[in-house]
Enzyme design. Sequence first.
Site, PDB file in Angstrom:
ATOM      1  N   TRP A   1       2.363   1.669  -3.426  1.00  0.00           N
ATOM      2  CA  TRP A   1       1.356   2.131  -4.378  1.00  0.00           C
ATOM      3  C   TRP A   1       1.353   3.658  -4.472  1.00  0.00           C
ATOM      4  O   TRP A   1       1.131   4.236  -5.527  1.00  0.00           O
ATOM      5  CB  TRP A   1      -0.032   1.638  -3.935  1.00  0.00           C
ATOM      6  N   HIS A   2       1.636   4.318  -3.325  1.00  0.00           N
ATOM      7  CA  HIS A   2       1.572   5.779  -3.296  1.00  0.00           C
ATOM      8  C   HIS A   2       2.672   6.429  -4.124  1.00  0.00           C
ATOM      9  O   HIS A   2       2.480   7.521  -4.653  1.00  0.00           O
ATOM     10  CB  HIS A   2       1.645   6.294  -1.858  1.00  0.00           C
ATOM     11  N   GLY A   3       3.808   5.802  -4.212  1.00  0.00           N
ATOM     12  CA  GLY A   3       4.870   6.432  -4.987  1.00  0.00           C
ATOM     13  C   GLY A   3       6.064   5.526  -5.131  1.00  0.00           C
ATOM     14  O   GLY A   3       6.295   4.643  -4.296  1.00  0.00           O
TER      15      GLY A   3
ATOM     16  N   PHE B   1       0.031  10.506  -7.482  1.00  0.00           N
ATOM     17  CA  PHE B   1       0.105   9.059  -7.214  1.00  0.00           C
ATOM     18  C   PHE B   1      -0.636   8.284  -8.277  1.00  0.00           C
ATOM     19  O   PHE B   1      -0.741   7.110  -8.247  1.00  0.00           O
ATOM     20  CB  PHE B   1      -0.470   8.747  -5.829  1.00  0.00           C
TER      21      PHE B   1
ATOM     22  N   GLY C   1       0.835  -1.206   0.000  1.00  0.00           N
ATOM     23  CA  GLY C   1       0.000   0.000   0.000  1.00  0.00           C
ATOM     24  C   GLY C   1       0.863   1.246   0.000  1.00  0.00           C
ATOM     25  O   GLY C   1       0.556   2.239  -0.671  1.00  0.00           O
TER      26      GLY C   1
END
Lengths: 473, 319
Positions: free
Chosen positions: A322-324, A473, A319
Amino acid sequence: MIFNSIHFLEFILIFIPLYYFFKGKLRLWFTLAASYFFYGYWDYNFLALVLASTVFEYNLALYIEKTEDEKKRKRLLITSIVFNLVILGFFKYFNFFIDSTNSVLGLFGTGTIHNTLHIILPIGISFYTFQAISYTTDVYKRKIKAETDFAAFSVYSIFFAKLTAGPILRAHDFLPQLKTDQKFTWDNFETGLARVLLGFAKKIIIADSLGSFVGTAFAFPDKYSSLYLIIGIIFYSFQIYCDFSGYSDIAIGIARILGYRFPENFNFPYLAKNFSEFWSRWHMSLSSWLREYLYIPLGGNRNGKFNAYRNLMITMLLGGLWHGANWTFVVWGGLNGVYLVVQRLILPYTERMGKIVPRQLFIPSAMIIVFLLTCFSRIFFRSNDFDSAFEMIKGVFAFNDMSFGHLPNKFVIIKNLGLVSILMILEYVHQSNDFEALVLKSPAFKIITFSAILWMIALFGTFSDSQFIYIQF
Amino acid sequence: MKESVIENISEVKVPSIEVEIQPEVVKKEKSRLWVYLVLIPLIFLGDRGIGAFLEYLTMSSNIRYSKLYNGKGEADIVILGNSRGNGYYEPEIRRITGKTTLNLSYNALPGDVGQVLIEDYFERYKAKLLIVDVSLVMKTEDPVITSFRPYISESEKMSALIHKVSPATARGCQISKLYQYNSELFHRALYYLGKQEGDWILDKQIKDELLIHDNLADSLNVVITKKGLDNLKAIADAAKKHNAKVEFVIAPYHSIWLNKIYNIKDFLAAVKNHTGVEVRDYCRFTNDKTCYSDYLHLNKKGSLLYMKQLQDDGVFALK
């Protein structure tokens, strides 16, 4: 095109009347064309990628549904997941992969990989691919039927109101809404407009005002006192909340004006009393996606405590990623995973404490602890690299010069503290009062709300072209 | 035959078209109409009404710019500079000279705004001495110009300047009176409501680690612009026209900063050539770390020492 731009205002003012002018299929095709225009306005080079991906997913889902052979169905599902992850991996993580590989190779003193590709990240790709994965998975699990109407499926995939930063929509929620001709109603228009104004207020009044202060704190941690840095970190938590929940409010409000109901994405997260509750209140569409399509397939709470903790850590680490495409995001995810695991480990003790300590003291203390630890993890989320993050942490824990009188930009701090306090009071009141119902029921409330929001925007708004944080993102 | 038809027609019962309108719906739509009839004028009237109240608050403030425009700004000595100009500590100058003083300095004050402030001052009042810290024209930031918008109702020159640098801001102020007060200067004006300005001085000391290890580029330069020099000339001319003595000075820098600015002498020479006013150079006045809050700004201790030096050198001597 971003929501807080004059171009979007022009776009939506033309779109809404035409949307209601067209009916049935024509409306769907018109919405689709407008969504492609919206996306192409940012970079038309990626329109072909989006179209190809939509065509591929559409046909693959139909094929999965038609296929009876379970092994073949599974292979088709894996093809869909791999296809989406390859797109995401190439555009979002290719440079990250090369840089990380080079770092490892550097440790062994061997040669490095020369990266000649300059990849641009297509906007909203993380949201788009996750939505696609959930769709084919649901078709595979026979939770939903594959969509046969290409226009409806395409609008579901690329609808402009949620394209750039969500919420991540589920097919079983949104596709049936696309199949009915939504009628214009003043109730939808007013509640939608109120929500859009609320979103803009959060973004323009609070998030952008906090942003300039936060920017200086994170850019020059060595220049400022510990108190300044602590305020900067706390302000960042409110900035990102107002920025992202403001974006979600605008998306939900626009959808509502058009007659659609989007799922809520935030539910007063800073009033959470523990970390599980925080994640059920923060970026809810992503949290539920991760739970349903990652945590549970990994085994979830089944197979003992150790495996549950392992699954939790894997989910939070991914997770974070996933953001960056940066290890700082992985650490941020990891820290939040650790918080969740530790919370489960000490649950018997906290429960016992909850019985001894008075409720009026226990609940606010729990909220503050959750908030401060969340703020701490966000140091990694906001910092560009580990050096900057550790510089910030060093600056904070030096506890030098904690005098408010010595702070520079006191006016900005006081203004922002005032804005954040108003936000928290409104959140607290809002928690027990349905904002939409009040807008609809009480004309006086409607008048006061609309006027006050517009006056506040004029008096406190920051009018710059700043992007929404989650768009990157 | 015809008659019978007519008779038949008269007997035909025309079906009535009944549209059932619920009283609740009618009531709701009426209330909605009322809401919009109230809402739209309220938004504009409220904007103007609250804006007028904020204007009253701004002009009642003791902040320097409110004094300039509310008729309470007259002083023997007027000072102008950017954030470094705040080091010309007003209470101390009053104490050592016994003269009234108005310091119009502001953080990153652009030369354009400085020129407007001085021209506005001399249109309203007299002064005996104008002291300008010339580092004022080393840096210009448009956002600082637009932050002076709370005063556009009082100054046509300020209004014209903001319109020139940011037509969008000027248009915003026309649309919304509240937007005119969406500025840091308004917050400062609120802060100095019923309170004097004597605390406008830095009171901390530069961090030791910044003296050991600076994060500055190897070489810094002063960007000498004709516009900046023109501003200084116009400021000096406005004072001279009103028989005020003009002193151009440059306040101290810490040597770590100063040694990296390779063209400070060129800048001071350019100011002299363009304006005809010699600059009193105090760049190297002191290097005592206890006198600085950072490389560029004196703290209170440094300011008191600097003011004494200016007094000893006759900078405060009046005509």
